[in-house]
Design a protein around this motif. Structure first.
Motif, PDB file in Angstrom:
ATOM      1  N   SER A 167      15.352 -11.142  -0.820  1.00  9.62           N
ATOM      2  CA  SER A 167      14.274 -12.069  -1.178  1.00  9.62           C
ATOM      3  C   SER A 167      13.138 -12.017  -0.164  1.00  9.62           C
ATOM      4  N   ALA A 168      13.480 -11.972   1.135  1.00  9.06           N
ATOM      5  CA  ALA A 168      12.451 -11.874   2.178  1.00  9.06           C
ATOM      6  C   ALA A 168      11.659 -10.581   2.016  1.00  9.06           C
ATOM      7  N   PHE A 169      12.364  -9.477   1.748  1.00 10.09           N
ATOM      8  CA  PHE A 169      11.690  -8.191   1.543  1.00 10.09           C
ATOM      9  C   PHE A 169      10.737  -8.281   0.363  1.00 10.09           C
ATOM     10  N   PHE A 170      11.180  -8.889  -0.740  1.00 12.81           N
ATOM     11  CA  PHE A 170      10.340  -8.952  -1.937  1.00 12.81           C
ATOM     12  C   PHE A 170       9.137  -9.867  -1.763  1.00 12.81           C
ATOM     13  N   VAL A 171       9.293 -10.937  -0.998  1.00 12.53           N
ATOM     14  CA  VAL A 171       8.147 -11.832  -0.751  1.00 12.53           C
ATOM     15  C   VAL A 171       7.003 -11.048  -0.107  1.00 12.53           C
ATOM     16  N   PHE A 172       7.332 -10.282   0.940  1.00  9.56           N
ATOM     17  CA  PHE A 172       6.293  -9.529   1.651  1.00  9.56           C
ATOM     18  C   PHE A 172       5.870  -8.276   0.883  1.00  9.56           C
ATOM     19  N   SER A 173       6.842  -7.571   0.291  1.00  5.54           N
ATOM     20  CA  SER A 173       6.508  -6.320  -0.400  1.00  5.54           C
ATOM     21  C   SER A 173       5.689  -6.582  -1.666  1.00  5.54           C
ATOM     22  N   SER A 174       5.897  -7.736  -2.315  1.00  4.11           N
ATOM     23  CA  SER A 174       5.083  -8.090  -3.485  1.00  4.11           C
ATOM     24  C   SER A 174       3.619  -8.264  -3.091  1.00  4.11           C
ATOM     25  N   LEU A 175       3.393  -8.876  -1.925  1.00  5.27           N
ATOM     26  CA  LEU A 175       2.015  -9.051  -1.444  1.00  5.27           C
ATOM     27  C   LEU A 175       1.387  -7.695  -1.121  1.00  5.27           C
ATOM     28  N   ILE A 176       2.172  -6.780  -0.518  1.00  2.00           N
ATOM     29  CA  ILE A 176       1.688  -5.427  -0.230  1.00  2.00           C
ATOM     30  C   ILE A 176       1.331  -4.715  -1.540  1.00  2.00           C
ATOM     31  N   ALA A 177       2.227  -4.821  -2.522  1.00  2.00           N
ATOM     32  CA  ALA A 177       2.010  -4.152  -3.816  1.00  2.00           C
ATOM     33  C   ALA A 177       0.741  -4.666  -4.495  1.00  2.00           C
ATOM     34  N   LEU A 178       0.577  -5.989  -4.521  1.00  2.00           N
ATOM     35  CA  LEU A 178      -0.614  -6.569  -5.156  1.00  2.00           C
ATOM     36  C   LEU A 178      -1.882  -6.164  -4.418  1.00  2.00           C
ATOM     37  N   GLY A 179      -1.804  -6.106  -3.066  1.00  2.00           N
ATOM     38  CA  GLY A 179      -2.961  -5.688  -2.268  1.00  2.00           C
ATOM     39  C   GLY A 179      -3.368  -4.260  -2.585  1.00  2.00           C
ATOM     40  N   ILE A 180      -2.382  -3.351  -2.704  1.00  2.00           N
ATOM     41  CA  ILE A 180      -2.673  -1.947  -3.023  1.00  2.00           C
ATOM     42  C   ILE A 180      -3.240  -1.820  -4.432  1.00  2.00           C
ATOM     43  N   LEU A 181      -2.628  -2.500  -5.396  1.00  2.00           N
ATOM     44  CA  LEU A 181      -3.110  -2.429  -6.775  1.00  2.00           C
ATOM     45  C   LEU A 181      -4.527  -3.001  -6.889  1.00  2.00           C
ATOM     46  N   ALA A 182      -4.804  -4.069  -6.131  1.00  2.00           N
ATOM     47  CA  ALA A 182      -6.157  -4.638  -6.128  1.00  2.00           C
ATOM     48  C   ALA A 182      -7.153  -3.660  -5.508  1.00  2.00           C
ATOM     49  N   ALA A 183      -6.721  -2.963  -4.432  1.00  2.00           N
ATOM     50  CA  ALA A 183      -7.606  -2.029  -3.721  1.00  2.00           C
ATOM     51  C   ALA A 183      -8.026  -0.864  -4.608  1.00  2.00           C
ATOM     52  N   VAL A 184      -7.145  -0.444  -5.539  1.00  2.00           N
ATOM     53  CA  VAL A 184      -7.487   0.683  -6.413  1.00  2.00           C
ATOM     54  C   VAL A 184      -8.003   0.213  -7.779  1.00  2.00           C
ATOM     55  N   GLY A 185      -8.263  -1.089  -7.896  1.00  2.00           N
ATOM     56  CA  GLY A 185      -8.904  -1.625  -9.101  1.00  2.00           C
ATOM     57  C   GLY A 185      -7.987  -1.893 -10.272  1.00  2.00           C
TER      58      GLY A 185
END
Length: 248
Positions: A167-185
């Motif tokens: 759960s801790a991994f997913f909390v942080f990794s979800s934010l990383i994933a959303l940040g990357i997806l946002a960065a590439v539009g």
């Protein structure tokens, strides 16, 4: 606000997310593995952004419940691996046709099912955590299914520690994933609205799990979940192959 999704589609998606969240709260995984192939069949725009947000929400609630069991040993290396893996996954999302993405999502679900059935294990060290993070990033940004690579490494832990660490991994990794997806539009306002509309289903699944957790056979629930995942992935394969045939 509702122009980008039919009410009947939203209701069906809400039911899928509810059962995915219920399953994850009971056995430690499910919201993405169960929901992603089904949601992609219902409406491809529901994967990956809304399901990543759903995964973040259920992981945050689970982490709060299991916070006393959290040991963050080495998870930072896996989170570092999520970054290059996430960009690789985002690249596939940008350039692969929808039917090919459907086949990739189905393949990820099959891999998750096989690994769950055979309980594959691997040594836990900085390198293995980083590699698992890379694959988690690729899988997570394509289909929001970033769990299997991490679950392999953490499988030997106590059940409460397993849920807390994952759960801790997913909390942080979800934010990383959303940040990357946002960065590439690849994150649009409609995705955020969809996430908001599906959030009550996640909360509902989590709350209902609290009533059922002492009254269900977790092994039977897990088996039924794996069967459902296999069926939904197979339907997605058939749909994707038909789409490819029609393209040609």
């Amino acid at each position: 606000m509702m122009s980008f999704i039919e009410p009947s589609t939203l209701i069906l998606a809400s039911v899928i997310v509810f059962f995915g969240a219920l399953t994850q709260s009971l056995i430690g995984f499910g919201v993405a593995v169960v929901a992603s192939p089904l949601l992609y069949i219902v409406n491809p725009q529901l994967v990956p952004v809304p399901i990543i947000v759903m995964g973040f929400a259920i992981s945050a609630m689970t982490l709060f419940r299991e916070r006393g069991h959290l040991q963050f040993n080495g998870l930072q290396y896996a989170l570092l691996g999520r970054i290059p893996g996430g960009f690789a996954g985002a690249g596939l999302l940008l350039f692969a046709p929808q039917a090919i993405l459907g086949l990739i999502i189905a393949a990820i679900v099959y891999i998750a099912v096989i690994l769950s059935v055979y309980k594959v294990t691997a040594p836990i060290n900085r390198i293995s955590l980083f590699i698992a993070g890379i694959f988690s990033g690729i899988f997570g940004n394509i289909a929001a299914i970033g769990g299997p690579p991490m679950a392999i490494l953490l499988a030997g832990q106590d059940a409460n520690q397993f849920r807390a660490a994952l759960s801790a991994f997913f909390v942080f990794s979800s934010l990383i994933a959303l940040g990357i997806l946002a960065a590439v539009g690849l994150v649009e306002i409609k995705h955020l609205w969809l996430s908001l509309m599906l959030l009550p289903s996640v909360i509902g699944g989590y709350l209902v799990s609290g009533l059922l957790i002492n009254h269900v056979d977790k092994n039977k629930t897990r088996t039924a979940t794996l069967i459902l995942c296999t069926i939904s992935a197979t339907i997605l394969v058939a749909k994707s192959i038909m789409a490819l045939i029609n393209l040609n």
